[in-house]
Scaffold this active site. Structure first.
Site, PDB file in Angstrom:
ATOM      1  N   GLN A  32      -4.319  -1.116   9.630  1.00 45.90           N
ATOM      2  CA  GLN A  32      -4.260  -2.468   9.058  1.00 45.90           C
ATOM      3  C   GLN A  32      -4.845  -3.481  10.034  1.00 45.90           C
ATOM      4  O   GLN A  32      -4.485  -3.522  11.205  1.00 45.90           O
ATOM      5  CB  GLN A  32      -2.798  -2.827   8.736  1.00 45.90           C
ATOM      6  CG  GLN A  32      -2.619  -4.189   8.094  1.00 45.90           C
ATOM      7  CD  GLN A  32      -3.209  -4.259   6.695  1.00 45.90           C
ATOM      8  OE1 GLN A  32      -3.123  -3.328   5.907  1.00 45.90           O
ATOM      9  NE2 GLN A  32      -3.850  -5.388   6.390  1.00 45.90           N
ATOM     10  N   ASP A  55     -10.865   3.093   4.167  1.00 46.11           N
ATOM     11  CA  ASP A  55     -11.251   1.681   4.082  1.00 46.11           C
ATOM     12  C   ASP A  55     -12.774   1.523   4.023  1.00 46.11           C
ATOM     13  O   ASP A  55     -13.272   0.426   3.767  1.00 46.11           O
ATOM     14  CB  ASP A  55     -10.715   0.916   5.304  1.00 46.11           C
ATOM     15  CG  ASP A  55      -9.574  -0.026   4.939  1.00 46.11           C
ATOM     16  OD1 ASP A  55      -9.294  -0.188   3.732  1.00 46.11           O
ATOM     17  OD2 ASP A  55      -8.968  -0.596   5.854  1.00 46.11           O
ATOM     18  N   LYS A 113       0.835  -1.207   0.000  1.00 41.32           N
ATOM     19  CA  LYS A 113       0.000   0.000   0.000  1.00 41.32           C
ATOM     20  C   LYS A 113       0.870   1.258   0.000  1.00 41.32           C
ATOM     21  O   LYS A 113       0.591   2.229  -0.697  1.00 41.32           O
ATOM     22  CB  LYS A 113      -0.951  -0.010   1.211  1.00 41.32           C
ATOM     23  CG  LYS A 113      -2.055  -1.055   1.079  1.00 41.32           C
ATOM     24  CD  LYS A 113      -2.814  -1.272   2.395  1.00 41.32           C
ATOM     25  CE  LYS A 113      -3.801  -2.440   2.238  1.00 41.32           C
ATOM     26  NZ  LYS A 113      -4.473  -2.790   3.510  1.00 41.32           N
TER      27      LYS A 113
END
Lengths: 299, 299
Positions: free
Chosen positions: B97, B120, B53
């Site tokens: 994460q 997200d 990422k």
């Protein structure tokens, strides 16, 4: 033999449960359930609805408070009242009667209500909780909650293996209803004005829910034999047979002919309609129990 | 003739658009797009994902910042970092994460991220916005956003008259995917493990989306001839033909046989998979544009 659901009776059973829970909450914790209803302006229909809600709240044993504001109320004044009610520990549910006068931004007001007091279930946080299956902390919009309660009275808590079709995809009803049916393990199809061959899609439903606002659209050949048909439409149509200028209410389902095919059907009026106000009381009771750290009743 | 979607190529086109938009935003407003990625602990797979990422963010021209915290980080320490990032005007996207170490409450952390920085798309406010069709101010979870982009590349923006079936009802994918398809006017059925006769339901789909995590469950006779099949499953299965102890990745669709019937199909790997990280970059670019008061790019 078709079962016609008596929505008034189902609603009365919900109100009975709310009364019992409200009295028990007050006895056990000293907390009196509080519902604040806010109405702005002079719309007669809105005043009728608000009056009915206030009477029902009192019948439930709530502390029912009505705030009646003049039509020229400003956004800031209304926002200030909501902020005060948000902070008021004696108020567990806040309902701002819609529509608001056109100069007010209704969406901003609705989104300023604390989600845990949003007994209309219109706040984006409550929409998100329902969408993600968090029924344990969210509040569900009253009409879909009421329609779902009827479905549960017919089919029980677990709809595994059943096909449900919701015709209509409004934020107020179709979308939350589909989410509730999915949460109960139904296989759920959302159909709408852009659906090709609605009749065929509808005929696949074990549970058919119509909420489109088109009078008597759902005909007998849209209904799977033995299905449960939930009619959420309320349409006023001309009824010249009752005299000149007369009208009557019909649903989105052609009741007489669809009733010949369905096993269970809700009438209009007197079906899902009476459930909405009952679920408002249920939501207020749930909110009061949560605020008091008590397990809310299940409806 | 079956079209096999090259997800890497579609993802690359998204990344190109992000690069262009990022450079234009910086040129026009001086705002450099900022993405903060937070990782707690030593899970090797998580470090691999986060590394990928970060590299992609740099390639897009973002200011990419990685916060690496030790496994023994407390809830309060992690919450404090998120609060700092929420306040930091140079950061437009925050990604924590998952999974977090077991002693941490991941849900509380996710819900503490400002919704407008929740790239997200996991915050309840973003779930609520998607559920109510507010795509103009919300952020959409990356995998469904990526799958939907593939659908739009095949069918265009308006899915009126098409039947879409989503197999799977997770909060991370199935539910938001069904909402996106509905928003685009498809008639949408959500099917799942409790569905009776999944094959028949699936065979009704013009657009069939599988996300259940069961290797090669969707067979040729589940697919309507000419359908578009989107495979979101990623399953590792034993591949003794490649040598002892070897494995390979397969989707939820039996690719070879289903591809004989479908008109369009996504492979695994290399289909929807590469879209997820691309949509994370797209979300970050959208968030940066909104923060700068600019119209975000459409993907």
């Amino acid at each position: 033999m078709t079962t016609v659901i008596d929505g008034k009776q189902v609603a009365a059973s919900v109100i009975d449960a709310v009364k019992t829970a409200t009295a028990a909450l007050e006895k056990n914790t000293g907390v009196k359930t509080g519902l604040a209803v806010v109405i702005v302006g002079d719309d007669p229909a809105s005043h009728t609805y608000v009056g009915a809600k206030g009477r029902m709240a009192k019948e439930c044993g709530f502390n029912s408070i009505q705030h009646t504001l003049p039509a020229e109320t400003t956004q800031a004044e209304l926002a200030k009242l909501v902020a005060t009610l948000n902070e008021d520990a004696s108020i567990h549910g806040i309902l701002v009667q819609l529509p608001l006068p056109k100069h007010l931004n209704a969406e901003a007001i609705i989104q300023s209500i604390r989600p845990d007091k949003d007994v209309d279930g219109l706040h984006v946080v409550n929409a998100g909780k329902l969408a993600t299956g968090d029924l344990a902390t969210g509040l569900i919009s009253c009409t879909p909650a009421g329609a779902m309660l009827v479905v549960r009275r017919v089919h029980g808590e677990d709809l595994s293996g059943l096909n449900a079709v919701v015709i209509g995809r409004s934020n107020l009803f179709g979308k939350p209803m589909a989410q509730l049916l999915l949460h109960a393990n139904a296989t759920v199809t959302t159909a709408h004005s852009r659906t090709k061959d609605l009749a065929t899609v509808a005929r696949n439903a074990d549970i058919l829910v119509a909420a489109v606002g088109r009078p008597e659209m759902v005909k007998a050949d849209w209904v799977k034999p033995g299905a449960t048909v939930i009619d959420v439409g309320i349409n006023r149509i001309a009824a010249p047979e009752r005299g000149e200028g007369k009208s009557r209410l019909v649903g989105d389902v052609a009741f007489a002919e669809a009733g010949e095919v369905a096993a269970v059907i809700t009438p209009v009026p007197g079906g899902v309609g009476p459930m909405t106000i009952a679920m408002l009381m249920a939501n207020t009771s749930i909110a009061a129990h949560r605020a008091a750290g008590q397990t809310p009743p299940k409806f």
